[in-house]
Write an enzyme that holds these catalytic residues in place. Structure first.
Site, PDB file in Angstrom:
ATOM      1  N   GLU A   1      -9.742  -1.809   5.074  1.00  0.00           N
ATOM      2  CA  GLU A   1     -10.415  -1.507   6.335  1.00  0.00           C
ATOM      3  C   GLU A   1     -11.686  -2.359   6.471  1.00  0.00           C
ATOM      4  OE1 GLU A   1      -8.709   0.009   8.291  1.00  0.00           O
ATOM      5  OE2 GLU A   1      -7.967   1.971   7.669  1.00  0.00           O
TER       6      GLU A   1
ATOM      7  N   ASP B   1       0.824  -1.214   0.000  1.00  0.00           N
ATOM      8  CA  ASP B   1       0.000   0.000   0.000  1.00  0.00           C
ATOM      9  C   ASP B   1       0.857   1.263   0.000  1.00  0.00           C
ATOM     10  OD1 ASP B   1       0.897  -0.516   2.584  1.00  0.00           O
ATOM     11  OD2 ASP B   1      -1.065  -1.111   3.313  1.00  0.00           O
TER      12      ASP B   1
ATOM     13  N   ASN C   1      -7.827  -2.855  14.127  1.00  0.00           N
ATOM     14  CA  ASN C   1      -9.223  -3.012  13.695  1.00  0.00           C
ATOM     15  C   ASN C   1      -9.399  -4.180  12.713  1.00  0.00           C
ATOM     16  OD1 ASN C   1      -8.126  -2.080  11.327  1.00  0.00           O
ATOM     17  ND2 ASN C   1      -9.484  -0.303  11.098  1.00  0.00           N
TER      18      ASN C   1
ATOM     19  N   HIS D   1      -7.627  -4.759   9.910  1.00  0.00           N
ATOM     20  CA  HIS D   1      -7.276  -4.570   8.502  1.00  0.00           C
ATOM     21  C   HIS D   1      -5.992  -5.304   8.130  1.00  0.00           C
ATOM     22  CE1 HIS D   1      -4.879  -0.629   9.486  1.00  0.00           C
ATOM     23  NE2 HIS D   1      -4.016  -1.604   9.295  1.00  0.00           N
TER      24      HIS D   1
END
Ligand code: F6R
Length: 263
Positions: free
Chosen positions: A143, A67, A136, A138
């Protein structure tokens, strides 16, 4: 999924590095998928030690980053172009021309995403993908609610991710980009092997959801449950919410010789 629980973060890096090293030893021009963030740093440090000792050679290896932030100058010290260059390309001795990071500064971002997918395909796919996991759930910057069929695309970073990553931006949330380009979950699942590392109590809930929770886009890490060769390597703190921790410890302690990769 193989779950490996090891006492310390440093050992987590060493065991994960051993997996990557085996792939590179078996195939000098292997394609590796590289992650940024804190989690893989011990992997890169251990691989660098092996390179310095003359045990490994990355000069023919191709690498693809997961990313990149959108709207951050590529020269910014926290752009993933910079991080990958400093932590991976230079330390392991990869050829810069063989290291790819999504272009978060492209004028045509959807086009840059499609080109990135094509580049991975042209390289013959990723032999081993290194992953971390966000608090979270990811992976990459997929996400919660990311599609399991997703490909490289633009995403909006979750508030939790921006807050967690503010530590890389002098704890100034305002400086953390709001968008990114990320390989999709389907892109990541195309890699032939996945190795995910997580350390610290802050990752315990995400690790438990990923390994033992129901398959759900609310925890994108659960995509690993769909992969035939996924290894999750965690320290005791990150493993602290795993219901079957004793089973994973027992399994790893009694691996048959042919299944071992530690060296
Ligand atoms: C990094 C990435 C992210 C991180 C995750 C964990 O390229 O794609 O998924 O792996 O945010 O970050 P750390 O390791 O800093 O806790």
């Amino acid at each position: 999924m193989q779950v490996v629980i090891i006492p310390t973060a440093e050992q987590v890096g060493r065991v994960a590095a051993a997996k990557v090293a085996k792939v590179v030893r078996d195939k000098a021009d292997a394609v590796i998928g590289v992650a940024t963030g804190s989690s893989p740093l011990t992997i890169y440090a251990d691989l660098a030690r092996r390179v310095d000792a003359g045990e490994l050679d990355f000069s023919a290896v191709r690498a693809f980053a997961l990313d990149e932030y959108v709207g951050l100058d590529l020269a910014h010290e926290q752009s993933y172009h910079s991080v990958i260059r400093n932590e991976v390309t230079e330390r392991l001795g990869l050829k810069p021309a063989l290291v790819h990071v999504p272009d978060g500064s492209a004028a045509d971002l959807p086009r840059a995403c499609a080109d990135y997918e094509q580049l991975i395909r042209d390289a013959g796919g990723v032999d081993i993908q290194i992953l971390g996991i966000g608090a979270n759930g990811h992976i990459g910057f997929n996400e919660p609610t990311s599609s399991f069929a997703s490909r490289t695309r633009i995403k909006t970073l979750a508030p939790r991710t921006r807050a967690d990553n503010a530590r890389f931006f002098h704890d100034d949330l305002e400086q953390v980009p709001t968008h990114c380009l990320t390989q999709g979950l389907a892109t990541i699942l195309d890699a032939r092997r996945l190795v995910l590392v997580a350390t610290g109590a802050g990752k315990a809930d995400a690790v438990a959801a990923m390994v033992e929770g129901p398959l759900s886009s609310m925890c994108p890490g659960t995509a690993l449950q769909l992969h035939p060769d996924a290894t999750v390597i965690v320290d005791e703190d990150a493993a602290s919410r795993l219901i079957l921790a004793d089973y994973y410890r027992h399994t790893y302690a009694h691996l048959p010789a042919w299944q071992r990769y530690e060296d």
